[in-house]
Each structure stands twice: as structure tokens, then as C-alpha cells.
Design a protein around this motif. Structure first.
Motif, short mmCIF file in Angstrom:
data_model
loop_
_atom_site.label_atom_id
_atom_site.label_comp_id
_atom_site.label_asym_id
_atom_site.label_seq_id
_atom_site.Cartn_x
_atom_site.Cartn_y
_atom_site.Cartn_z
N PHE B 275 0.83 -1.20 0.00
CA PHE B 275 0.00 0.00 0.00
C PHE B 275 0.86 1.26 0.00
CE2 PHE B 275 -1.97 3.48 2.36
CZ PHE B 275 -3.03 3.74 1.52
N SER B 276 1.90 1.28 0.84
CA SER B 276 2.75 2.47 0.91
C SER B 276 3.36 2.78 -0.45
CB SER B 276 3.87 2.29 1.93
OG SER B 276 3.35 2.12 3.20
N GLN B 277 3.85 1.74 -1.12
CA GLN B 277 4.48 1.94 -2.42
C GLN B 277 3.46 2.52 -3.41
OE1 GLN B 277 7.56 -0.58 -4.61
NE2 GLN B 277 5.65 -1.48 -5.31
N PHE B 279 0.54 3.99 -2.70
CA PHE B 279 -0.05 5.24 -2.26
C PHE B 279 0.86 6.44 -2.53
CE2 PHE B 279 -0.44 8.38 1.13
CZ PHE B 279 -1.73 8.80 0.92
N LEU B 280 2.16 6.27 -2.23
CA LEU B 280 3.07 7.41 -2.41
C LEU B 280 3.20 7.77 -3.87
CD1 LEU B 280 5.79 6.60 0.26
CD2 LEU B 280 4.06 8.39 0.31
N ILE B 281 3.17 6.76 -4.73
CA ILE B 281 3.28 7.03 -6.16
C ILE B 281 1.99 7.66 -6.67
CG2 ILE B 281 3.39 5.84 -8.39
CD1 ILE B 281 5.58 4.06 -7.12
N TYR B 283 -0.16 9.42 -4.94
CA TYR B 283 -0.38 10.75 -4.39
C TYR B 283 0.48 11.79 -5.11
CZ TYR B 283 -1.66 14.01 -0.61
OH TYR B 283 -2.17 15.05 0.13
N ALA B 284 1.76 11.47 -5.32
CA ALA B 284 2.65 12.44 -5.96
C ALA B 284 2.34 12.57 -7.45
CB ALA B 284 4.11 12.05 -5.76
N ASN B 285 1.83 11.48 -8.06
CA ASN B 285 1.33 11.55 -9.43
C ASN B 285 2.37 12.04 -10.43
OD1 ASN B 285 -0.62 11.08 -11.26
ND2 ASN B 285 -1.82 12.92 -10.86
#
Lengths: 466, 416
Positions: B275-277, B279-281, B283-285
């Protein structure tokens, strides 16, 4: 066989966790002594800590009067020491819950000697941490605006911002840690109540002991509550610093936006937390004469955790650098080259030396088992982890996307005094803790003592000796 | 230790009987494996690229199970674990398949790299500024040396730990202690070697399939699959062995309980990492990062992504939550098998969309999942060889390390 004989790390069987064949009564006396008769040394430390707390009060007073302009913040470095200190203190606040919850679930019985003090440290560290975003927000008297409270202005916090998630994550963590600590304290508070010689003490400890009488029914409830709290607290160990890492990693800033941040921050937090636990417990066990309870074996285990988590942090530093290079992205590459060789090279190499290189000494058994060496290295760990947050926050910001706005950030005297003052708050609270509460979880330690074993004195031949 | 007077497990509980089905595992696995490999290689002519992607998928899956054995073994030594010793030999038997699997990986290095990795084509690299920038690392010669290095490290660690542990079985008391000490001593540097080689293998073999994409978390992502599979594999094999009349009274509900807890814990850890991998990608888009996920939620692959999202977290999480489930070997067989199947799907999801994406780009059609006979043949081939090697090791020695200095602690292990 003789060649591999190691008292502290036997190849079969387990080392006893409480040494010197102490009895239950001796353990209670040893732990209660500093509470019942404070030493002159305690007064010395307390007065120094309170003086440092005074520095905090003055710094915050001036801050509220004048505003955050008294700090070294500039444009583009709008996040300075306040955020660095926040992440630093939150990180330290991770060891307590790791020890009390995660090590409990892993049945690591050695945790019983160190969990009480570590949990106290956790709570005080989180208090220090919460201070910084509160005052950095500029108007602390409207802090309740961060909560989603219905209001006639129709104003809501930004739910998409990780800074808001921080509010929830850190406050949840604080609440659960406090509950966990308190539940664990109840049987010991009853012990202190029963030992009290004055009415004030008896009533004060008695009120918080919630009528604990140590009946089987009490213990049954207690054990269940403790296990459930451990289960609830375990994900919190990961979630808090994960959310803190999101503060940085959701952005598009090179050096902040990298997918390994969540586990890297968690590993770093545990690393720094254990560093601070050693800093506190190495002197404490000596001054309070608790060497038979917090043994060299306990210290060695903590050293190993520091070594492991230090290398996890080193792994993350390596991955960041490697992927920045591998990505072929010039902005990523610049951000990391700038960290290591730019204006703040000294901060970067301080961080690497303290966090990655100094724990390597723990490969040597003699270092792991020397309280003095552990104390010195734990100080390096504290320094290194503060610098890690400084490096992450400042180096990525001071050279932002617009070269014309690049600036060098330096702290002012008020940044320094606030940091020192936060240590004053931390140590004052810790001094009060060791003055009024048992620094070792008596009830839990007694359950892992050799004489608590039903087979104690039974030599396996069916006969009872002594 | 000592006061309880450990029960010595009888020989027929810890040694495979002559003529049992388990004894035939090397033969069955070998035949299936060779047939699978022969079938798969014969399919190579039809679609060379598809073959190599399928072969790499199968390899990633079974290397994961074998590395799981290695990881489990070294972590028990380094943490001085007592509970797990009765299942450690099973992990060592999975680990000793590593040298064989590394040989099976050699064709990827020496024959398949041009079909798998676009950065091995000089003209593609020359016309792509990003790939040109990565020439220093994504260089065929350097890559080959690195891959060989991982195989050497894994084979060395596997053989070293396996031979120390198995030779301990017949050793005199003093020598048994000294071997226990050697394994303990080697385990700490072994953790380091494992972490680094596993991470860079994940980068080199899987992340570089899409050479524009990068994620610092990718090594951890492969690791967490290894960790959860290792415990699932041990729960499954030890339960099946008990059904055949072995290890009764040796591996008990207490060990099941712990294996179940570890499966549960690493399931949560998997979700956390994955999820972290994502989600961070998300979110930063940033386009160069989101593309890797973008084509995994296109066309048919959306269903696969959804299956992983459900099958790797909520399902095992709620299933494994009750205590009674973790203490029932029958209930664990079901979830352990599910977790291992999910690992197969996960590796398919990591490897194959790259090829599908190439095809979709060329034809302009939607992303489609092409599962052909070659996919099953590759899994059968590599899996058969894995089983054969595992079966060989299983029959060769006792199924528990009988002379481990802490075996009594493990036999008497109880949760409380």
C-alpha cells in the motif's frame, strides 16, 4: 564445549533474567527504595532539568509575543528546526511501545525489566514532539482548528493533507501508549499503596490503583486487557512514523518523495528510541543499583536491536542513493549529490557516521557488553538521528526548484534554546517519573524470576532439595 | 531445559518410511519437472518472448519459496529462537533447492535476456535518453556478473547452513555444539548478504523489466513475499506430513499457532509495504512513476490487481485472526495454500504486464492477459524440479535437527 561457553549467550537453555538469586521482597525493596528515599543526586538532576525547562518557557514566551520570525526560517526553508525536533522526538517515542507491545507479542521476556521506563520515556517524548507543530502553526490558541469540529464558519481541515493525519496518528498513539502504561502500572501502584507510610501517599497511590487487591480475578482481567492493548498498540508502532514519513514522501520534492520512506522512518524511529532508552537506563541502573534486574544481557539485547535497525537505516540511505542514480533523473541525482557534497555535507556525514558507522562497533561482543561504550554510542545515535531529520528537511528545501530563491538556512539562538528547553521538559518529566513511580514493572519482572518457576529447586530427579 | 525431561521423538515419526509417497517425491517431481521444462522449451518457437516471461515468472516464484527457507533458517539462528527448531529442517530442505534453482536461472542470464530486457538492445538505448542515462548500471556484462554473484551467494549460504545442520545430526555432543555455534556465528553476516543480494536480484531481474520505472521499496516488496511464503510453506508441509503420519507430537498445535501468527503478521506487513508503495506514487502523481501501476489497472489486469488487493490482505487477515484457526492444521492448510497461490499470482502481476504492455502499445488494443500452455508448463517445470530437490533432501535426513542444543525447548513449546 568449553570453547563456546558464554554465560550471557548460552548455546542451550536460557540465561536467567534476574541475577543474584534475589527474592521477591528484595526486588520490591530495590525498586521502591528511590521512591521512598530520594537521593541528593536526584535533586541535582531535577534542578538542572527544571532550569532547562525554564529556558523553554522563556523561549516560548518570546515566540508567542514576537512570532515564528524569531527562528531561522526563511524562504525556501519554511520547515526548520521545529519540524526536525518534532520528528526527532516522535521517533524517540517509538521504543516504548515496541518494547511493551511488539516484544510482548514475541514473548521476549527480557522486556519486563525495561518496559516501564521505556514507556514513560515514550510518553514524555511524544509530549515534547507535540509541542513543536503546536507552536510552529503560529497561533497555538486555535489549535482545535486542526480537528474536524462542526463550526458556523464552515471551515474544515484539509483531509487530503498528511499533516492532518499526523494529528490523528500522534494523538491516537499518545492515548494508547498512556493507557498501556497506566494499565501496566496498576498492580505496582497497589504495591506502592500497601508500602505507603503516610496518608497522602496511601490515598494518592490508592486512587490510581483502582482498588487492586491482586485476586486471581483481577489478574485474569489484567492479562486479557494487556494482551488486547498489545495487539492494538502494535500497528500503532508502525502507523505513527509512517504518517510522519508521509508528510515528506507524498510531495514531489526530490529527496522527500521516495517509496521506502515509511519502513525507513519506522526503523529509524526504533533505532533512535532504543538509543534514548540506553542513554537513560545505563546511568539509572547504576545509580539505583538495579544491575541485577537490568543486566548486561538486557543491554546487549538492546545493542543488537540498535545494530539491526541501524543497518536498516543504512540500507534505506543506500537505496535512496542507488535509486537516485539508477533513475537517471538529474533532479533526483542532484538532490542526493547536494546532500553528501553540498552546503550541508557536514550534516550528512555526521548523520552517516553516527547512525551507520558507530553502531557497527556492536558487532563486537565486548562493546555490546560494556555499559560505558553503550552509553557513548547511544549519545552518537541520538545525535545522528537528530541530524538525519535535519538533513532530510533542510537539504531538500534549501535548494528548491527555483535557483534564484536558493538560500542557506541557519538556526537562531531561539531555535537552539527551544531545542534545549524541550530536553528540559523531557528530563523534568522523567525525573518526576523516577521519583514517584516504580521504574521497573515489579509484577511482570517477578513472573520471569527463577523463583517464580513452579519447578524452582526441583532438580529434575523428582526430589526436592534445600 | 532439563527439568521437563524431553520426550525423544521416535524414529518413524521423523524419518520417511521406505516406499511412502513422500519418498517418491524426487521421482515424481523430477518427471513432472523435466516434462514441464521439455514442454515449455518446445513452446519457445511459438512465441519466444512469451516463453521467457513465463519462465522468469516461474523462477521468481520458486526462488521466493527457496529464499524463504534460507530467510527462515538464518533468522531463527540470529534471534536464538527456540520455538521453531522442529520446523527448521523443513525450511533447510526448501533452502537447499537454491543451488538447483540457480542452475535453472542460468538460461535467463545467458539466453533470455534479449527477449526480456529492452535495455539490452543498443539501438533502443541509443534512442532513449533515460535508458542512455542508466547505461552505467543497466549494462549486460555488469548485469551478468551481478546475477552470477547472487547465485553464488545463495548457493554458498544454502550449502553451508544445510551441511552444518545435517552433519550435526550424527555428530558427537561436542561437535554438535560447535556446529550450532558456527551456524549462530554465520547467521548475522548471512542476514546482511541475504538482504543485499535479494534486493538487487529484485531490481535486476524484475524491476529492470520496465527500465524507466524505479521504486526504493521494490526490494522490500519482493522480500515480504518471501517472508509470508516461508511461513505458509512450513505450515503447509508440516501439516501434510502429519496427515501422512509423521511429526505427530513433534510439530504441534503450538507450532501451528506460531506459524499462523507469523503468516498473519507478514500478511499485514505485505499490505503495509504494497500500500505504501502504491499510495506514495499515486499521491505524488509523477508520470514516470505512475506508469508502472497505470498499465496494471488497464484492461484485464485490473481484475488481477483487484484480486491481489483482496486476496493478499482482507481475506487472509480476517481468516487468520481467530485463535482457533491458527491452532488447526486443517484450517492452516487452506490459508497456506492460498498464500502460496497468491505469491504465484503476485509474481505474474509483477512480471507479465510488461510484455502485455508492449503488445498493447504495438497493436493499439487494450491490455490483455494471455495465459497459455507455456505458463503452466514453466510453473510445472521449475516447480517439479523444486519439489524433486526438496523431496530428495526430505528423505535424506531426519525431518528435525535431532541434535540441536535447544530441540527439547522446541518440542516442549507452549503458547500462553
Amino acid at each position: 564445549m568449553a570453547a563456546f561457553k558464554d554465560e550471557l549467550d548460552p548455546i542451550s537453555g536460557r540465561k536467567v533474567l534476574v541475577e543474584n538469586n534475589l527474592t521477591f521482597a528484595q526486588v520490591t525493596d530495590a525498586v521502591a527504595a528511590p521512591i521512598e528515599a530520594p537521593s541528593a543526586r536526584w535533586w541535582a538532576f531535577f534542578l538542572v532539568s527544571v532550569s532547562m525547562l525554564g529556558v523553554l518557557v522563556v523561549s516560548l514566551g518570546w515566540l508567542f509575543w514576537e512570532g515564528v520570525g524569531i527562528w531561522g526560517l526563511n524562504n525556501p526553508v519554511a520547515w526548520g528546526w521545529a519540524i526536525v525536533n518534532f520528528v526527532f522526538w516522535v521517533g524517540i517515542g517509538h521504543a516504548g511501545t515496541l518494547i511493551s507491545a511488539v516484544l510482548f507479542l514475541f514473548r521476549q521476556k527480557w522486556r519486563t525489566s525495561i518496559n516501564r521506563a521505556s514507556e514513560a520515556m515514550t510518553i514524555f517524548a511524544v509530549i515534547c514532539a507535540l509541542l513543536f507543530p503546536t507552536v510552529h502553526a503560529g497561533r497555538p490558541w486555535v489549535l482545535y482548528w486542526t480537528l474536524p469540529l462542526p463550526n458556523q464558519m464552515g471551515m474544515w481541515p484539509n483531509f487530503r493533507s498528511p499533516l492532518l493525519w499526523d494529528v490523528f496518528a500522534v494523538s491516537t498513539y499518545f492515548t494508547v501508549s498512556l493507557l498501556f502504561w497506566y494499565v501496566g502500572l496498576i498492580p505496582d501502584l497497589a504495591t506502592m499503596r500497601d508500602r505507603a507510610k503516610s496518608t497522602v501517599r496511601r490515598v494518592a497511590y490508592g486512587a490510581f490503583a483502582l482498588g487492586w487487591r491482586g485476586s486471581t480475578r483481577h489478574w485474569l482481567h489484567y492479562e486479557k486487557a494487556y494482551l488486547i492493548l498489545a495487539g492494538i498498540a502494535t500497528p500503532l508502532v508502525l502507523s505513527v512514523h509512517t504518517i510522519v514519513s508521509f508528510d515528506f514522501a507524498v510531495s514531489q520534492l526530490p529527496g522527500w518523495h521516495t517509496t521506502i520512506f515509511p519502513p525507513y522512518f519506522v526503523a529509524g524511529a526504533i533505532f533512535s528510541g532504543f538509543g534514548m532508552v540506553l542513554t537513560l537506563l545505563v546511568p539509572l541502573r547504576k545509580w539505583f543499583r538495579l544491575e541485577a534486574l537490568i543486566t548486561i544481557k538486557h543491554l546487549e539485547n538492546m545493542a543488537k536491536i540498535i545494530l539491526v535497525t541501524g543497518m536498516m537505516v543504512g540500507y534505506a540511505y543506500g537505496m535512496e542513493f542507488f535509486i537516485a542514480w539508477y533513475s537517471g533523473n538529474p533532479y533526483e541525482q542532484y538532490a542526493f549529490a547536494n546532500r553528501a557534497f553540498g552546503d550541508y555535507w557536514w550534516a550528512y556525514w555526521t548523520m552517516v557516521s553516527c547512525n551507520v558507522i558507530s553502531p557497527q562497533l556492536f558487532w563486537f561482543k565486548a562493546v555490546r557488553r560494556s555499559p560505558l561504550a553503550l552509553f557513548i554510542i547511544s549519545i552518537f545515535v541520538n545525535i545522528g538521528m537528530w541530524f538525519e531529520r535535519f538533513v532530510i528537511t533542510v537539504t531538500s528545501l534549501h535548494h528548491d526548484f527555483l535557483p534564484s530563491s536558493w538560500d542557506y538556512y541557519s538556526p537562531t539562538i531561539w531555535d537552539v534554546s527551544t531545542l534545549i528547553g524541550s530536553f528540559g521538559l523531557f528530563f523534568t518529566l522523567f525525573c518526576l517519573f523516577v521519583r514517584f513511580l516504580p521504574v521497573i514493572a515489579l509484577a511482570e519482572v517477578k513472573s520471569v524470576m527463577p523463583i517464580a518457576d513452579p519447578h524452582y529447586g526441583d532438580h529434575g530427579d523428582g526430589h526436592h532439595h534445600e | 531445559m532439563g527439568s521437563h525431561g524431553a520426550i525423544e521423538p521416535s524414529k518413524d515419526q521423523i524419518w520417511l518410511k521406505e516406499g511412502s509417497l513422500w519418498r517418491k517425491l524426487p521421482l515424481i517431481g523430477g518427471v513432472l519437472g523435466l516434462a514441464g521444462l521439455a514442454g515449455a522449451f518446445s513452446q519457445m518457437g511459438a512465441d519466444k518472448q512469451h516463453f521467457w516471461y513465463s519462465y522468469l515468472t516461474a523462477l521468481a516464484v520458486f526462488l521466493c519459496f527457496a529464499l524463504g527457507g534460507l530467510f527462515f533458517t538464518i533468522i531463527q539462528h540470529v534471534t536464538r529462537a527456540g520455538w521453531s527448531i522442529v520446523v527448521r529442517r523443513l525450511a533447510e530442505n526448501a533452502m537447499i533447492t537454491l543451488p538447483v534453482l540457480c542452475v535453472l536461472a542460468l538460461p535467463v542470464v545467458f539466453m533470455g535476456s534479449h527477449e526480456l530486457y529492452e535495455w539490452t538492445h543498443a539501438e533502443v538505448v541509443a534512442n532513449d535518453p533515460m535508458l542512455s542515462a542508466k547505461k552505467g548500471y543497466l549494462d549486460e556484462g555488469f548485469w551478468t556478473i551481478r546475477m552470477i554473484a547472487y547465485f553464488v551467494i545463495w548457493s554458498f549460504l544454502a550449502i553451508r547452513f544445510y551441511s552444518l545442520s545435517t552433519s550435526q545430526d550424527d555428530a558427537a555432543p561436542d561437535a554438535a555444539i560447535s556446529k550450532a555455534h558456527s551456524m549462530r556465528w554465520l547467521s548475522a553476516p548471512a542476514v546482511l548478504l541475504f538482504a543485499l543480494s535479494m534486493t538487487f536480484f529484485a531490481f535486476d531481474a524484475m524491476m529492470s523489466l520496465d527500465p524507466h520505472w524505479f521504486s526504493t521499496m521494490f526490494g522490500v516488496y519482493y522480500f515480504v513475499g518471501i517472508a509470508v511464503s516461508a511461513h505458509a510453506f512450513l505450515a503447509l508441509v508440516s501439516a501434510l506430513l502429519r496427515r501422512s503420519g509423521y511429526l505427530n507430537g513433534v510439530v504441534t498445535a503450538e507450532h501451528d499457532h506460531d506459524l499462523g501468527k507469523m503468516m498473519f503478521g507478514f500478511t499485514v506487513f505485505y499490505s503495509y509495504i504494497a500500500f505504501s508503495q502504491y499510495f506514495l506514487i499515486w499521491y505524488a502523481n509523477i508520470p514516470e512513476e505512475t506508469r508502472w501501476f497505470a498499465y496494471r489497472i488497464e484492461g484485464d489486469f485490473l481484475y488481477l490487481t483487484a484480486l491481489l488487493a483482496i486476496g493478499r490482505f482482507p481475506l487472509p487477515f480476517f481468516y487468520l485472526l481467530p485463535r482457533a484457526i491458527k491452532r488447526s492444521s486443517g484450517a492452516l492448510i487452506l490459508m497456506a495454500s492460498w498464500i502460496l497461490i497468491m505469491e504465484v499470482i503476485d509474481m505474474f502481476w509483477v512480471v507479465q504486464p510488461v510484455l502485455a504492455h508492449h503488445h498493447a502499445k504495438e497493436s493499439g488494443a487494450a491490455m490483455a492477459i494471455h495465459v497459455g500452455a507455456v505458463d503452466f508448463l514453466c510453473l510445472l517445470g521449475v516447480g517439479g524440479i523444486f519439489l524433486a530437490a526438496f523431496g530428495w533432501a526430505l528423505g535424506r535426513k531426519a525431518m528435525i535437527p535431532v541434535k540441536d542444543p535447544r530441540i527439547a525447548e522446541s518440542l516442549a513449546h507452549e503458547n500462553f
